[in-house]
Design an enzyme around this catalytic site. Sequence first.
Site, PDB file in Angstrom:
ATOM      1  N   SER A   1       5.958  -9.521  -5.583  1.00 34.51           N
ATOM      2  CA  SER A   1       5.730 -10.824  -6.224  1.00 34.51           C
ATOM      3  C   SER A   1       4.855 -10.762  -7.461  1.00 34.51           C
ATOM      4  O   SER A   1       4.742 -11.744  -8.183  1.00 34.51           O
ATOM      5  CB  SER A   1       5.092 -11.782  -5.214  1.00 34.51           C
TER       6      SER A   1
ATOM      7  N   SER B   1       1.948   7.808  -7.464  1.00 30.43           N
ATOM      8  CA  SER B   1       0.996   7.650  -8.572  1.00 30.43           C
ATOM      9  C   SER B   1       0.656   9.024  -9.146  1.00 30.43           C
ATOM     10  O   SER B   1       0.700  10.022  -8.423  1.00 30.43           O
ATOM     11  CB  SER B   1      -0.292   7.008  -8.061  1.00 30.43           C
TER      12      SER B   1
ATOM     13  N   TYR C   1      -6.813   7.233  -1.926  1.00 29.24           N
ATOM     14  CA  TYR C   1      -5.619   6.832  -2.678  1.00 29.24           C
ATOM     15  C   TYR C   1      -4.774   8.054  -3.064  1.00 29.24           C
ATOM     16  O   TYR C   1      -3.550   8.058  -2.879  1.00 29.24           O
ATOM     17  CB  TYR C   1      -6.072   6.074  -3.926  1.00 29.24           C
TER      18      TYR C   1
ATOM     19  N   LYS D   1      -0.930   8.760  -1.861  1.00 28.53           N
ATOM     20  CA  LYS D   1       0.168   8.858  -2.830  1.00 28.53           C
ATOM     21  C   LYS D   1       0.808  10.256  -2.805  1.00 28.53           C
ATOM     22  O   LYS D   1       2.017  10.395  -3.022  1.00 28.53           O
ATOM     23  CB  LYS D   1      -0.336   8.503  -4.230  1.00 28.53           C
TER      24      LYS D   1
ATOM     25  N   ILE E   1      -1.167   1.353 -15.638  1.00 31.95           N
ATOM     26  CA  ILE E   1      -0.436   0.148 -16.028  1.00 31.95           C
ATOM     27  C   ILE E   1      -1.391  -1.034 -15.830  1.00 31.95           C
ATOM     28  O   ILE E   1      -1.989  -1.151 -14.747  1.00 31.95           O
ATOM     29  CB  ILE E   1       0.796  -0.074 -15.104  1.00 31.95           C
TER      30      ILE E   1
HETATM   31  N1  LIG Z   1      -1.197  -0.254 -11.950  1.00 32.89           N
HETATM   32  C1  LIG Z   1      -1.251   1.062 -12.032  1.00 32.89           C
HETATM   33  O1  LIG Z   1      -1.859   1.628 -12.958  1.00 32.89           O
HETATM   34  C2  LIG Z   1      -0.566   1.916 -10.997  1.00 32.89           C
HETATM   35  C3  LIG Z   1      -0.512   3.303 -11.225  1.00 32.89           C
HETATM   36  C4  LIG Z   1       0.121   4.111 -10.295  1.00 32.89           C
HETATM   37  C5  LIG Z   1       0.675   3.562  -9.162  1.00 32.89           C
HETATM   38  N2  LIG Z   1       0.601   2.218  -8.963  1.00 32.89           N
HETATM   39  C6  LIG Z   1       1.211   1.690  -7.738  1.00 32.89           C
HETATM   40  O2  LIG Z   1       2.121   0.665  -8.069  1.00 32.89           O
HETATM   41  C7  LIG Z   1       2.229  -0.234  -6.950  1.00 32.89           C
HETATM   42  C8  LIG Z   1       2.078  -1.666  -7.469  1.00 32.89           C
HETATM   43  O3  LIG Z   1       0.747  -1.849  -7.921  1.00 32.89           O
HETATM   44  P1  LIG Z   1       0.327  -2.876  -9.069  1.00 32.89           P
HETATM   45  O4  LIG Z   1      -0.367  -2.099 -10.108  1.00 32.89           O
HETATM   46  O5  LIG Z   1       1.440  -3.745  -9.417  1.00 32.89           O
HETATM   47  O6  LIG Z   1      -0.834  -3.686  -8.324  1.00 32.89           O
HETATM   48  P2  LIG Z   1      -0.889  -5.142  -7.664  1.00 32.89           P
HETATM   49  O7  LIG Z   1      -2.166  -5.193  -6.948  1.00 32.89           O
HETATM   50  O8  LIG Z   1      -0.597  -6.181  -8.685  1.00 32.89           O
HETATM   51  O9  LIG Z   1       0.342  -5.118  -6.661  1.00 32.89           O
HETATM   52  C9  LIG Z   1       0.277  -4.626  -5.360  1.00 32.89           C
HETATM   53  C10 LIG Z   1       1.194  -5.467  -4.524  1.00 32.89           C
HETATM   54  O10 LIG Z   1       1.187  -4.980  -3.176  1.00 32.89           O
HETATM   55  C11 LIG Z   1       1.039  -6.089  -2.312  1.00 32.89           C
HETATM   56  N3  LIG Z   1       0.474  -5.684  -1.043  1.00 32.89           N
HETATM   57  C12 LIG Z   1      -0.746  -5.126  -0.816  1.00 32.89           C
HETATM   58  N4  LIG Z   1      -0.911  -4.940   0.495  1.00 32.89           N
HETATM   59  C13 LIG Z   1       0.225  -5.365   1.112  1.00 32.89           C
HETATM   60  C14 LIG Z   1       0.651  -5.418   2.457  1.00 32.89           C
HETATM   61  N5  LIG Z   1      -0.128  -4.990   3.440  1.00 32.89           N
HETATM   62  N6  LIG Z   1       1.867  -5.925   2.716  1.00 32.89           N
HETATM   63  C15 LIG Z   1       2.678  -6.378   1.728  1.00 32.89           C
HETATM   64  N7  LIG Z   1       2.314  -6.347   0.429  1.00 32.89           N
HETATM   65  C16 LIG Z   1       1.099  -5.842   0.137  1.00 32.89           C
HETATM   66  C17 LIG Z   1       0.126  -7.038  -3.080  1.00 32.89           C
HETATM   67  O11 LIG Z   1       0.156  -8.338  -2.529  1.00 32.89           O
HETATM   68  C18 LIG Z   1       0.739  -6.937  -4.466  1.00 32.89           C
HETATM   69  O12 LIG Z   1       1.850  -7.791  -4.576  1.00 32.89           O
HETATM   70  C19 LIG Z   1       1.167   0.195  -5.953  1.00 32.89           C
HETATM   71  O13 LIG Z   1       1.753   0.991  -4.937  1.00 32.89           O
HETATM   72  C20 LIG Z   1       0.228   1.029  -6.787  1.00 32.89           C
HETATM   73  O14 LIG Z   1      -0.482   1.964  -6.018  1.00 32.89           O
HETATM   74  C21 LIG Z   1      -0.011   1.379  -9.849  1.00 32.89           C
END
Ligand SMILES: NC(=O)c1ccc[n+]([C@@H]2O[C@H](COP(=O)([O-])OP(=O)(O)OC[C@H]3O[C@@H](n4cnc5c(N)ncnc54)[C@H](O)[C@@H]3O)[C@@H](O)[C@H]2O)c1
Length: 248
Positions: A14, A143, A156, A160, A189
């Site tokens: 979402s 990640s 983390y 990952k 990101i």
């Molecule tokens: N943003 C970055 O720089 C980055 C880098 C590498 C990897 N990631 C990975 O990308 C993915 C998305 O992260 P993002 O940056 O959009 O962050 P974000 O915090 O915006 O999104 C994380 C999402 O996971 C959901 N979530 C968390 N716990 C949950 C649960 N128990 N059940 C269902 N949903 C749950 C949250 O509600 C949210 O919608 C993650 O796995 C994150 O580790 C992000």
Amino acid sequence: MLLEGKVAIVTGGSRGIGRAISEDLAKNGAKIVVNYNSNADAANETVAAINALGSEAIAVQADVSDFDQAQALGKAAIEAYGQVDILVNNAGTTKDTLLMTMKEAQWDDVMDINLKSAFNMTKAVARPMIRKKNGGRIINISSVSGLIGLPGQSNYSASKAGMIGFSKALAKELGGRAITVNCIAPGFIPTDLTSVLDEDRVKWITESTPLGRMGKPEEIAHAVTFLASDHAAFITGETLRVDGGIAM
Ligand SMILES: NC(=O)c1ccc[n+]([C@@H]2O[C@H](COP(=O)([O-])OP(=O)(O)OC[C@H]3O[C@@H](n4cnc5c(N)ncnc54)[C@H](O)[C@@H]3O)[C@@H](O)[C@H]2O)c1
């Protein structure tokens, strides 16, 4: 339409990267099950955005770190659309701190939300995918932290990196059923997850990234759409860095 007739579940779909993935898969013709944990408004907004693109979507609440809730999410997807072709394990969290100060709960939460959730959701969809005999795609959002390790992220990084091993084992188990299992390793990101980074950290990130900037959620989403499509039918057990080069 690369994904016409396909049904995708996007966990944590979402907001942030998950929302971009939900929308990009929808733009390419897939029906989307947008999973959320607590923010129904954000999930409904994402569904509305997908509907505005002319695609179908539903929002389904589930804490994917909980085995039973994950099974219920898989069932809800099949009840709504009859099948699941694509699973994107995107839900994730951070609880950053040095090992010396890390509490057991901070380790457990990160492992449960980032890694156990992928097990829970794969258990929910693998059997229906196999029964359908139409192949499938499992895409795990790992990640760069899982590839190179980052200080303050032992929990983390472990979760990952765990996703990568999990994906390779599964790629071997499910390959005979034409189900591919791959990871994407995003670099940095701007999302809610990284909004806690201070100025020095952001400076270090941009200076260490050959492309000289942070990435965009859509840039991760495009890679997911590619791996979900027939163009990637012969790719499995792979981890694709989408990171501007920071982890090469
Ligand atoms: N943003 C970055 O720089 C980055 C880098 C590498 C990897 N990631 C990975 O990308 C993915 C998305 O992260 P993002 O940056 O959009 O962050 P974000 O915090 O915006 O999104 C994380 C999402 O996971 C959901 N979530 C968390 N716990 C949950 C649960 N128990 N059940 C269902 N949903 C749950 C949250 O509600 C949210 O919608 C993650 O796995 C994150 O580790 C992000």
